[in-house]
Design an enzyme around this catalytic site. Structure first.
Site, short mmCIF file in Angstrom:
data_model
loop_
_atom_site.label_atom_id
_atom_site.label_comp_id
_atom_site.label_asym_id
_atom_site.label_seq_id
_atom_site.Cartn_x
_atom_site.Cartn_y
_atom_site.Cartn_z
N ASP A 191 0.87 -1.18 0.00
CA ASP A 191 0.00 0.00 0.00
C ASP A 191 0.90 1.22 0.00
OD1 ASP A 191 -2.31 1.78 0.46
OD2 ASP A 191 -3.33 -0.09 0.95
N HIS A 264 -2.79 3.37 -4.59
CA HIS A 264 -2.16 2.96 -3.32
C HIS A 264 -0.75 2.44 -3.58
CE1 HIS A 264 -5.56 3.63 -0.69
NE2 HIS A 264 -6.36 3.03 -1.55
N ASP A 326 -8.54 -0.40 -6.24
CA ASP A 326 -9.45 0.56 -5.59
C ASP A 326 -8.86 1.96 -5.55
OD1 ASP A 326 -7.53 -0.62 -3.76
OD2 ASP A 326 -8.44 0.63 -2.22
N GLU A 327 -9.74 2.92 -5.41
CA GLU A 327 -9.39 4.31 -5.11
C GLU A 327 -8.24 4.84 -5.96
OE1 GLU A 327 -10.84 4.46 -0.48
OE2 GLU A 327 -8.80 3.78 -0.82
N TRP A 393 -16.75 -3.98 -1.93
CA TRP A 393 -16.55 -3.35 -0.62
C TRP A 393 -17.38 -2.09 -0.42
CZ3 TRP A 393 -14.05 1.46 0.47
CH2 TRP A 393 -13.48 2.10 -0.63
N TYR A 418 -16.30 -4.45 7.82
CA TYR A 418 -15.08 -3.69 8.08
C TYR A 418 -14.78 -3.69 9.57
CZ TYR A 418 -13.74 -2.34 3.46
OH TYR A 418 -13.25 -2.39 2.19
N PHE A 419 -13.84 -4.51 9.93
CA PHE A 419 -13.55 -4.65 11.36
C PHE A 419 -12.56 -3.58 11.84
CE2 PHE A 419 -14.55 -9.47 10.88
CZ PHE A 419 -15.89 -9.16 10.75
N ASP A 420 -12.27 -2.61 10.96
CA ASP A 420 -11.52 -1.45 11.45
C ASP A 420 -12.48 -0.38 11.98
OD1 ASP A 420 -12.42 -0.93 8.82
OD2 ASP A 420 -10.77 0.43 8.37
N THR A 469 -5.47 -1.43 8.68
CA THR A 469 -4.75 -1.23 9.94
C THR A 469 -4.18 0.18 10.14
OG1 THR A 469 -2.74 -2.12 8.93
CG2 THR A 469 -4.15 -3.68 10.10
N GLU A 470 -4.77 1.16 9.48
CA GLU A 470 -4.28 2.53 9.74
C GLU A 470 -4.26 2.81 11.24
OE1 GLU A 470 -6.63 1.75 7.51
OE2 GLU A 470 -6.69 3.16 5.82
C1 TNX Z 1 -10.82 1.92 1.94
S1 TNX Z 1 -11.51 -0.91 1.13
C2 TNX Z 1 -9.73 1.29 1.40
C3 TNX Z 1 -8.51 1.11 2.22
C4 TNX Z 1 -8.65 1.74 3.57
C5 TNX Z 1 -10.02 1.45 4.11
C6 TNX Z 1 -10.26 1.92 5.51
C7 TNX Z 1 -10.53 -0.48 0.06
C8 TNX Z 1 -10.51 -1.31 -1.10
N1 TNX Z 1 -9.77 0.63 0.21
O1 TNX Z 1 -7.39 1.60 1.54
O2 TNX Z 1 -7.68 1.23 4.40
O3 TNX Z 1 -10.99 2.06 3.26
O4 TNX Z 1 -11.46 1.45 6.01
#
Ligand code: TNX
Length: 746
Positions: A191, A264, A326-327, A393, A418-420, A469-470
């Site tokens: 990441d 990421h 993602d993202e 997700w 999401y267990f965070d 795990t941030e």
């Molecule tokens: C979204 S879930 C992200 C992660 C973050 C997370 C925190 C996903 C595919 N991307 O990079 O850590 O939210 O909940």
């Protein structure tokens, strides 16, 4: 031998009802039938496993499984070639992955259809076992269990990039997974904040990419930001990766590696900036979030990533390779001549199609290596690659869209998996990213969305819990966040018919929580007031809390539900607290879970337990309950999601009603000032005790005090904020939020 032949005698002898609600095994098996009207037991001092019919690879694993459950396995466990108490029988032709256990007063028989199902059966057997520590006897209920899983993908994910976990810690995690019949371990290896897997042809990935110079403290949206400047990082050598993979596969867990791309990617680009769009070198960030610098779509970057995958793939025997996806901000691609040239060359409409092109190149490569690409649901944007499996997700929509297109999907919606996210509302919960996903919510999870036909639902492989795990810096905290929520998830993924939440909760508390040391959770204690005695209300039963007084050093452990002599009295979920004789200004209550201990400070003041009527309704997402403003507790600063009441308006009106007319010298209010989250201090307060005459005060800080000197029962408050967020602050021009915590009457 077919399953019916082996079990035929049993089935005929059994009454045809199952008592799964009383079954100590989690996830709950398909059937559990006690033999006899009252429970009868097979009692023994020695557990001898007859290994003759046991799959060879399980022989050495049985003592390791035993260690997870037995008080003293070395004393009581034997493996014997014949005449053991526990006998195995391999079945062919029966339902795949199924097993059965039958226990009579003379023997235990396990029938299985695969090595994995035999492994699961042994775990179930140990979960049926009761141990008497005093006379070291072991007993099993006489029963019949038949079992098989509902879903084939029963996963847990761990992000080792934001925080690093050692091989030994991961093995412990895999042990916990195996106890609850999880079979997929999604290992998020790269990441922005760290590259964690050795790649021999690109050594800088770990020399540079595995380390960061600082890590943001508190929540990343808290300003001003402060930094922990410890040099932080770590990575796994390829030999260590193999060690983890082997450990997992001995436990019938498949490891799915994730190499994040094209987003990421900051850690990789810190090592090899030439594969970004700009070529500019940046550091490995110690801040969380989404970054604009991503992998470029030029051919040399694709080759770089395929070379990396070429080293990764042989380390993992399982079919799935996760490429993230993602993202991905399109900012850099938009202005990058090479990306734009690629779009022109391929006649792509927009950057989403460029992303789709990028993923397709990876899919082609992964497929050519005989593996399957899996990615987060953003890979749907711009068109799904032919062989891709989607991990949904952002809700379940991605999974639904994939299934409708005839692609496989794994459900892991943020709402349930999401267990965070926070699992309890106490301020003593460790800082989390946000959200609120208590055990019960996870229990409700159903991977099959209603929108799909039975045919389409075949594409839903199962579900997964994710541990980003941030905000999870230690392994203790990782298990704290994961368990017992993962056990609730295992019910959703395994059980054909899930028992009620209350029976699950009972089994969990009595049979499992005591066993899984470490993850004892949920210390949600909130104060409410029942005249004339304050009481604590605990969100769930079966929790032990230790309370101690700061000034007297008295300490008491209270379990819910349980009656305690002295000043504590607990009934059901409520703990009553009788006010001690002498009045304390401040009392400190400590409550512990195994990984986190914290204290709760109750400020005694005249307004405790007053009735608060909101004329301006709080925003429903930021309302911690009726007593928040008068429960004797300050909201956590920086804000942690709870113990605050948030209003999305700039004028707030409320009335405070005391039990009786009371002399008030002064009133203290509490406000939050977090401009980065659009939360601003109000400007002035109008206060009235008779609703005719209003006193006006200006607010200069987060805890303003106003002198009053009056007797009153009702206090009207009008809180007036700035009309719009000032220029230069995030959200300028919008209406700011007002957040309040304790109102103290002195
Ligand atoms: C979204 S879930 C992200 C992660 C973050 C997370 C925190 C996903 C595919 N991307 O990079 O850590 O939210 O909940």
């Amino acid at each position: 031998m077919r399953i019916l032949e082996f079990l035929g005698v049993w089935l005929l002898a059994l009454p045809f009802f199952s008592q799964v609600a009383d079954c100590p095994i989690l996830p709950t098996p398909v059937t559990y039938t006690l033999l006899g009207r009252t429970p009868e037991y097979l009692t023994t001092r020695e557990l001898s496993f007859e290994v003759g019919n046991l799959p060879q690879e399980l022989v050495s694993v049985i003592p390791q499984i035993a260690r997870l459950y037995m008080l003293s396995p070395d004393k009581h466990l034997t493996l014997t070639p014949q005449a053991g108490l526990i006998r195995f029988q391999a079945l062919t032709g029966a339902y795949p992955e199924s097993y059965s256990i039958s226990i009579t007063s003379a023997e235990i028989r396990i029938a299985y259809t695969s090595t994995a199902s035999c492994f699961h059966a042994v775990h179930s057997l140990f979960q049926l076992m009761q141990q008497e520590p005093l006379d070291s006897s072991i007993r099993f209920p006489l029963c019949f269990v038949k079992d098989f899983p509902k879903f084939q993908w029963r996963g847990l994910h761990v992000d080792v990039a934001r925080h690093f976990f050692t091989v030994e810690e991961l093995k412990k995690f895999l042990d916990l997974m195996s106890m609850y019949k999880f079979n997929m371990f999604h290992w998020h290896l790269t990441d922005d904040q760290g590259w964690r897997i050795e790649i021999k042809s690109y050594p800088k990935l770990t020399e540079i990419g595995a380390w960061r110079d600082s890590t943001v403290q508190h929540h990343y949206s808290t300003y001003p930001r402060t930094w922990d400047t410890t040099h932080y990082g770590g990575f796994y050598t390829q030999a260590q990766i193999k060690e983890v993979v082997d450990y997992a596969s001995a436990r019938h867990i498949m490891v799915v590696p994730e190499i994040e791309m094209p987003g990421h990617a900051r850690a990789a680009l810190a090592a090899y900036p030439e594969f970004s769009c700009t070529g500019i070198a940046h550091n490995v960030p110690g801040l969380w979030g989404v970054f604009d610098d991503v992998f470029c779509t030029k051919d040399s970057t694709l080759l770089f990533l395929q070379n990396i995958l070429g080293e990764v793939i042989p380390l993992f025997p399982g079919p799935y390779i996760h490429i993230g996806g993602d993202e991905v901000p399109k900012t850099r691609w938009h202005t990058c001549p090479q990306c734009q040239a690629k779009m022109k060359e391929l006649q792509l409409q927009d950057e989403h199609e460029l992303q789709s092109y990028f993923i397709r190149q990876m899919d082609r490569y992964i497929s050519s290596m005989g593996r399957k690409l899996i990615g987060w649901d953003e890979i749907l944007e711009g068109g799904l690659s032919p062989n891709a499996t989607v991990m949904s997700w952002r809700g379940t929509e991605g999974g639904i869209a994939a299934a409708k297109q005839g692609h496989y999907a794994v459900m892991t919606p943020g709402s349930h998996c999401y267990f965070d996210h926070y699992q309890g509302k106490s301020a003593s919960e460790p800082l989390a990213i946000g959200g609120y996903t208590p055990l019960e919510k996870v229990y409700e999870f159903d991977p099959f969305p209603k929108e799909l036909s039975a045919q389409e639902a075949n594409y839903i492989l199962g579900g997964q819990g994710n541990l980003w795990t941030e905000y999870i810096p230690t392994f203790d905290q990782l298990t704290y966040m994961a368990f017992p929520r993962a056990i609730a998830l295992s019910q959703a993924l395994w059980c054909t018919h899930k028992p009620s939440y209350s029976s699950f909760e009972k089994t969990l508390k009595t049979q499992h929580i005591p066993r899984i040391t470490g993850p004892l959770v949920d210390t949600y204690v909130s104060l409410s007031f029942m005249k004339p005695t304050p009481l604590f209300e605990c969100e769930r039963e079966g929790i032990s809390l230790q309370f101690s007084f700061k000034d007297t050093n008295e300490s008491v452990v209270v379990s819910f539900p349980q009656r305690e002599e002295g000043i504590w009295l607990s009934q059901g979920k409520k703990l009553y607290f009788r006010r001690p004789q002498k009045k304390l200004q401040q009392q400190k209550f400590m409550y512990f879970s195994t990984c986190c201990s914290d204290s709760m400070t109750i400020i005694e003041h005249q307004g405790l337990g007053a009735k608060v009527s909101y004329i301006t309704p709080p925003n429903s997402r930021y309302n911690s309950g009726d007593l928040t403003l008068v429960d004797g507790q300050f909201g956590a600063r920086p804000w942690r999601g709870f113990q605050w009441v948030g209003f999305d308006t700039n004028v707030v009106e409320l009335v405070l009603e005391l039990h009786k007319p009371t002399k008030i010298r002064a009133i203290d209010l509490g406000f939050l000032h977090e401009p980065s989250s659009w939360i601003h201090l109000p400007k002035k307060i109008m206060l009235s005790t008779d609703q005719k005459k209003y006193h006006e005060f200006t607010v200069n800080d987060q805890r303003p005090t106003f002198k009053l000197r009056t007797k009153a029962q009702k206090i009207h408050l009008k809180i007036i904020g700035i009309p719009a967020i000032t220029k230069g602050f995030p959200g300028a021009g919008n209406t700011p939020w007002i957040f309040m915590d304790e109102i103290i009457l002195r």
